[in-house]
Design an enzyme around this catalytic site. Structure first.
Site, short mmCIF file in Angstrom:
data_model
loop_
_atom_site.label_atom_id
_atom_site.label_comp_id
_atom_site.label_asym_id
_atom_site.label_seq_id
_atom_site.Cartn_x
_atom_site.Cartn_y
_atom_site.Cartn_z
N ASP A 197 -8.43 -1.20 0.26
CA ASP A 197 -9.76 -2.54 -0.46
C ASP A 197 -10.02 -3.36 0.59
OD1 ASP A 197 -10.95 -3.75 -1.94
OD2 ASP A 197 -9.45 -4.29 -3.33
N GLU A 206 -8.82 0.36 -12.37
CA GLU A 206 -9.18 -1.00 -12.31
C GLU A 206 -8.73 -1.52 -13.62
OE1 GLU A 206 -11.15 -3.13 -8.84
OE2 GLU A 206 -8.82 -3.30 -8.54
N GLU A 230 -15.20 -11.09 0.28
CA GLU A 230 -14.29 -11.23 -0.39
C GLU A 230 -13.20 -11.57 0.07
OE1 GLU A 230 -13.89 -7.78 -3.00
OE2 GLU A 230 -11.76 -8.31 -4.03
O1 GCW Z 1 -11.77 -5.01 -3.97
C1 GCW Z 1 -12.10 -4.90 -5.61
C2 GCW Z 1 -12.32 -6.26 -5.98
C3 GCW Z 1 -12.98 -6.35 -7.84
C4 GCW Z 1 -13.90 -5.58 -6.80
C5 GCW Z 1 -13.35 -3.78 -6.96
C6 GCW Z 1 -14.25 -2.79 -6.87
C7 GCW Z 1 -15.97 -4.84 -8.45
O2 GCW Z 1 -11.45 -7.25 -5.77
O3 GCW Z 1 -13.67 -6.92 -7.85
O4 GCW Z 1 -14.74 -4.53 -8.43
O5 GCW Z 1 -12.52 -3.90 -5.74
O6 GCW Z 1 -14.44 -2.56 -5.50
O7 GCW Z 1 -14.09 -1.62 -7.64
#
Ligand code: GCW
Length: 841
Positions: A389, A310, A417
């Site tokens: 995720d 990311e 989340e």
């Molecule tokens: O689920 C995603 C989140 C990000 C997060 C990433 C991760 C901290 O949307 O906000 O970043 O995973 O786990 O690195």
């Protein structure tokens, strides 16, 4: 708080501690460590508890153990134990390691297998007197033993014949906090950071210390305090002494401070012209930095690394592997006993969505499996439970079963989340348990996930659990008072993954709300059904997320995961839905599992319904094992889930008077909101699938809403209709708004139903950019008014910002005019979606 009537009358006559005690108001700050007074009956069980708490050696952790014991007993039993440093000739509760105890209790032998953080609660005699002994190999073990003893008392369990050894399943039980140095928290839903503000560590760390106490009480022994999207300044000049203050707040509770670090730090902070992990200058930089940290924080736990993910810097910039990067840093930590958690959440977020063979789920295994055996012994691969995720339903990540010569930790997300962000109730222990109990058949033989991560299966020296907690400054730590069950459950499972979700929730409820069977039964039932309920009205059959992934990851956004590079595709189109991940026709992801696990997933006919759409693309009319078609399942589950969410409201109301008013009201408000938002989810998802598939709901519900009156169809004065995008985010695809900020607008409707009692629900939007006011009148009589000041994540008119106001008990007659008046505030133009009128009794 008000005293119930019976107490008001009888209060003076009753002896202290009798059954009809008023409930003290509580914010939830004490969480499960309330030590609330036990009833007379309950406390009688502990009449023979010794009056003295003897601590045989002084260390910060042992002192915490003694202080905690005294605090707990005083709270629950109203008795203040005497704190002593030596044994006298009277019964005592004795705290100390086995070494400490040896002189007084020479016959006490360590039970087989008692290791580092484990403890032993037992009874023993010294100089002819009976003692209750809390002992362990380490100070931390003694502290854990005290918390367990107190938990027993709080739950009114007998401690008369104690002889209990407990051993944590895994050595590393950490939480991660995604706190930024400016005080904000990535994916935090309960206020600002308890650690940082304005680029510095807070001057008042009382919350950090209280948090460490909570963590210790469930056996958590490490906490990485900053975001994995790490700010390099955390390793910059002058910051380590600040971090040392947090470590100081943690230390008495045996919690090791850890830090997330950015891999480019040698360049960005260190001023080198490279961060190539194989460059000797980079290796030396990490060594110096780590030595500097340990000089100030001798019990420092180590680092967490998010790299090549990311947009984060990573070893790929230099053609190096994650193992090269991890080992370069781990080598510096190793002499000090530090660990490096390297996150396996590495994937390309610019995937070509038009290529049906592309699959984000493959990434972690494809990258890390070939590196098995290449990581140093103090490196732990931190692997999210599923391959995507933190979704509401995913299969277990195949990487967890694909490493035999590498330490691993499972990464779980306590902060919700993708599961309702603590506005929705979603107790995650049942989901975590499904993963932990899953047999990955690694190496061809039975191997439960929980044994793989503890290091047991392949005799690894380290491993365990990382939970992303993201507590904040809100008084109750996580926002929703019932969400603390997730933090509790994380700790309990990291300690003992064999516990059932039911046993954990019962423990938590008793500690948090007391032992009244009616309370325990109702809350346990709500918690245990909540994950499935949430799944039902949000994401069906493992389809992947239907959440708005381009926005706050909160409300529905079925389109948002398609036609972009993020790879969270569900591939729903006019013909069908699901990702084909089979080996024969799909992305081949299935072959990342061992053959026994892969076999049922490879074929549509043997994949379990709840994961069907994760593994296969099927037509909407495909018939599930349950006998339903996929499309009908989608409709039914969303209706049933929303109904179950609504049922929690009266269930909670049945506890009025049995829970203090403060927490009662806080939970009720969230449950009412959830019941309304579950309908927003239900309608958005069902309407999307109806529009795209063209297949009607066999039960005729989708698209037909009895009693619903669209705002745009009402008589409008000032209000104007606007389109909402995507259309399923508002009923009928439209809302009404006041066009000018200073205007007063009205939407009215002439009621045509029969005279009787009704409930009127007003669906409106609440944005962060203003606080509109609403008034509801029947004729000229005001029946309700409120201010739109909820803290919701939606920045525009959308399912993220949609919210319901329920007005119960209205007597309506035919011809009544229902008028909704909106008074906008700055850029929030008192937006309305619809009203719904339902007969109530
Ligand atoms: O689920 C995603 C989140 C990000 C997060 C990433 C991760 C901290 O949307 O906000 O970043 O995973 O786990 O690195």
């Amino acid at each position: 708080m008000k005293r119930p009537m019976c107490c008001a009358i009888l209060g003076a006559l009753l002896v202290a501690g009798a059954q009809c005690r008023p409930l003290r108001a509580e914010t939830g700050y004490e969480a499960w460590l309330r030590y609330a007074p036990l009833s007379v009956d309950e406390s009688q069980k502990y009449d023979s508890l010794p009056a003295t708490a003897v601590l045989l050696r002084d260390t910060p952790v042992l002192e915490s153990a003694q202080t905690e014991l005294i605090r707990g007993v005083r709270g629950m039993l109203g008795r203040t134990l005497r704190a002593e440093k030596t044994l006298g000739g009277e019964p005592a509760i004795v705290l100390g390691t086995l070494d400490d105890l040896h002189a007084a209790f020479p016959e006490l032998r360590a039970p087989a297998g008692l290791a580092k953080d484990g403890f032993w609660l037992t009874t023993a005699k010294t100089r002819g007197v009976d003692c209750l002994v809390v002992t362990a190999e380490t100070d931390r073990g003694v502290l854990y033993g005290v918390f367990t003893l107190l938990s027993r008392i709080a739950r009114s369990e007998s401690i008369a014949t104690l002889d209990e050894v407990q051993q944590p399943a895994a050595p590393l039980r950490w939480v991660d906090e995604w706190d930024n140095l400016d005080g904000s928290i990535e994916r935090g839903y309960a206020g600002r950071s308890i650690f940082f503000e304005n680029g510095a560590v807070r001057s008042d760390l009382a919350r950090a210390s209280d948090y460490a106490r909570l963590l210790a009480s469930v056996g958590i022994n490490g906490c990485a305090v900053n975001n994995v999207n790490a700010d390099p300044r955390a390793l910059g000049d002058g910051f380590i002494p600040q971090l040392a203050r947090i470590a100081g707040a943690f230390r008495p509770w045996g919690v090791r401070l850890a830090l997330s670090v950015d891999l480019s730090s040698p360049k960005t902070v260190g001023g080198l012209d490279t961060f190539d992990p194989l460059d000797p200058r980079v290796v030396e930089w990490w060594k110096q930095k780590v030595d500097e940290i340990y000089a100030q924080i001798p019990d420092f736990g180590g680092f967490v690394v998010k790299a090549d993910s990311e947009g984060r810097a990573g070893p790929s910039s230099y053609g190096r592997t994650p193992a090269d990067a991890a080992n370069a840093i781990a080598g510096a930590l190793q002499p000090h006993g530090g660990f490096l958690f390297y996150r396996a959440f590495v994937y390309d977020h610019h995937l070509d969505w038009t290529n049906l063979k592309n699959d984000r789920a493959r990434a972690a295994y494809d990258i890390f499996h070939p590196l098995d055996g290449k990581f140093d012994d103090n490196v732990i691969l931190q692997i999210k439970y599923g391959p995507i995720d933190f979704q509401v339903r995913e299969p277990v990540s195949p990487l967890l079963g694909g490493l035999q010569k590498t330490n691993e930790a499972i990464e779980l997300q306590i902060t919700q989340e993708y599961t309702g962000q603590q506005r929705h109730l979603c107790f995650l222990a049942p989901m975590w348990k499904e993963s932990l109990d899953f047999d990955l058949h690694a190496n061809g033989s039975s191997s439960l996930l929980r044994d793989l991560i503890s290091g047991k299966t392949f005799h690894r020296p380290a491993g365990g659990y990382a939970g992303v907690a993201n507590v904040g400054l809100d008084a109750n730590w996580l926002g929703h008072p019932l969400a603390m069950a997730n933090l509790f459950a994380f700790g309990r499972l990291a300690w003992n993954p064999e516990l059932s979700a039911a046993a954990i929730t019962e423990e938590w409820t008793r500690l948090t709300f007391g032992n009244d069977p009616q309370v325990v039964e109702a809350i346990d039932a709500m918690q245990l059904s909540s994950w499935r309920t949430y799944e039902d009205y949000t994401g069906p059959l493992g389809a992947g997320t239907l959440t708005n992934i381009l926005g706050p990851h909160y409300g529905p956004g079925v389109e948002s995961s398609e036609r972009n590079g993020w790879g969270q595709w569900h591939r729903g189109d006019q013909d069908g839905i699901g990702m084909d991940r089979s080996v024969s026709t799909g992305t081949g992801y299935v072959c990342q599992y061992s053959p026994l696990v892969a076999k049922p997933y490879e074929s549509v006919s043997t994949t379990p319904d709840e994961l069907l759409l994760f593994f296969h693309h099927v037509p909407y009319m495909h018939v599930l094992h349950s006998g339903k078609t996929v499309i009908q399942y989608i409709y039914d589950s969303h209706y049933e889930g929303a109904e179950r969410a609504a049922e929690n409201v009266p269930r909670w109301q049945s506890l009025k008077g049995l829970i203090d008013d403060e927490r009662y009201a806080a939970v009720l408000a969230r449950l009412e909101y959830q019941a309304g938002h579950a309908i927003v989810w239900r309608d958005a998802v069902c309407n999307w699938f109806f529009r795209v598939s063209g297949i009607p709901d066999a039960k005729g519900r989708v698209g037909h809403y009895p009693g619903r009156v669209e705002a745009e169809a009402m008589q409008l004065q000032g209000y104007i209709p606007v389109d909402v995008d995507p259309p399923e985010d508002a009923s009928g695809g439209k809302a009404v708004i006041c066009p000018e900020p200073l205007q007063f607008c009205e939407a009215s409707y002439r009621f045509t139903g029969a005279a009787g009692w009704y409930e009127v629900d007003v669906e409106y939007f609440d944005l962060p950019k203003g606080q509109s006011k609403f008034r509801v009148l029947v004729g000229d009589q005001e029946v309700d008014e409120w201010t739109a000041d909820a803290q919701l994540p939606g920045m525009k008119l959308s399912a993220d910002s949609s919210i319901r106001r329920r007005i119960p008990g209205l007597a309506l007659r035919p011809g009544d005019e229902i008028r909704i008046q909106g008074i906008p505030d700055t850029d929030e133009r008192s937006p309305l979606d619809y009203l719904e009128i339902k007969g109530s009794r």
